[in-house]
Design an enzyme around this catalytic site. Structure first.
Site, PDB file in Angstrom:
ATOM      1  N   LYS A   1       2.867   4.568  -1.240  1.00  0.00           N
ATOM      2  CA  LYS A   1       2.667   5.640  -2.222  1.00  0.00           C
ATOM      3  C   LYS A   1       3.823   6.603  -2.034  1.00  0.00           C
ATOM      4  O   LYS A   1       3.699   7.606  -1.347  1.00  0.00           O
ATOM      5  CB  LYS A   1       1.327   6.330  -1.995  1.00  0.00           C
ATOM      6  CG  LYS A   1       0.146   5.387  -2.087  1.00  0.00           C
ATOM      7  CD  LYS A   1      -0.960   5.879  -1.198  1.00  0.00           C
ATOM      8  CE  LYS A   1      -2.079   4.873  -1.239  1.00  0.00           C
ATOM      9  NZ  LYS A   1      -2.479   4.457   0.065  1.00  0.00           N
TER      10      LYS A   1
ATOM     11  N   HIS B   1       0.802  -1.229   0.000  1.00  0.00           N
ATOM     12  CA  HIS B   1       0.000   0.000   0.000  1.00  0.00           C
ATOM     13  C   HIS B   1       0.832   1.275   0.000  1.00  0.00           C
ATOM     14  O   HIS B   1       0.340   2.362   0.307  1.00  0.00           O
ATOM     15  CB  HIS B   1      -0.932  -0.042   1.221  1.00  0.00           C
ATOM     16  CG  HIS B   1      -2.185   0.721   1.040  1.00  0.00           C
ATOM     17  ND1 HIS B   1      -2.518   1.808   1.823  1.00  0.00           N
ATOM     18  CD2 HIS B   1      -3.196   0.561   0.163  1.00  0.00           C
ATOM     19  CE1 HIS B   1      -3.688   2.277   1.429  1.00  0.00           C
ATOM     20  NE2 HIS B   1      -4.113   1.547   0.433  1.00  0.00           N
TER      21      HIS B   1
ATOM     22  N   ASP C   1      16.205  11.920  -6.523  1.00  0.00           N
ATOM     23  CA  ASP C   1      17.583  12.416  -6.406  1.00  0.00           C
ATOM     24  C   ASP C   1      18.171  12.275  -5.005  1.00  0.00           C
ATOM     25  O   ASP C   1      19.065  13.037  -4.627  1.00  0.00           O
ATOM     26  CB  ASP C   1      17.680  13.868  -6.890  1.00  0.00           C
ATOM     27  CG  ASP C   1      17.440  13.985  -8.390  1.00  0.00           C
ATOM     28  OD1 ASP C   1      17.651  12.982  -9.111  1.00  0.00           O
ATOM     29  OD2 ASP C   1      17.046  15.071  -8.846  1.00  0.00           O
TER      30      ASP C   1
END
Length: 145
Positions: free
Chosen positions: A75, A73, A80
């Site tokens: 996200k 789950h 960089d």
């Protein structure tokens, strides 16, 4: 999108749902600029009708599936080695246009190192992406010459 447009070295992505064509295009554009882009997706993206996983894989972006968990789950984008994007925001058109979502942007290289370590841990148990037929559907057998 702006953060991806300015990426210069690396973009690491973990996503539960990834159906956003504009975000996928921004990742591919970054890859074509020479940015090392790698993606880990939830296993649901192997059968999701509108998943961008095929587009990413076909654009030669390493795309993995984390099937070790009931739901992967996450996200997260780590850009960089210092910029973290995380929150409830799935990488979907619905999240962009219709849902009440949050996206936290953190500029902290020390914290990013921790996120990268976690990303790498998930990478270790993930498998290369391959499209699967949705449950109940049969795939046509491969053509033989």
């Amino acid at each position: 999108m702006n953060a991806l447009d300015h990426a210069t070295n690396t973009v690491l992505v973990q996503a539960y749902s990834f159906t956003s064509a504009p975000i996928a295009k921004a990742l591919v554009d970054a890859h074509r600029r020479g940015v090392q882009v790698q993606v880990i997706l939830d296993k649901s993206q192997q059968t999701e009708k509108y998943s961008e996983a095929d587009f990413l894989k076909n654009s030669e972006i390493p795309t993995l599936i984390d099937a070790q968990h009931a739901i992967a789950h996450n996200k997260i984008m780590i850009i960089d080695g210092y910029l973290i994007l995380t929150g409830s925001f799935n990488f979907t058109k619905a999240a962009e246009e219709h849902n009440a979502e949050n996206l936290l942007v953190i500029n902290d290289s020390t914290l990013a190192k921790e996120y990268i370590a976690t990303w790498r841990a998930h990478e270790q148990h993930s498998e290369p992406y391959a499209r699967e037929a949705p449950s109940g559907e049969r795939r046509a057998p491969p053509k033989r010459d």
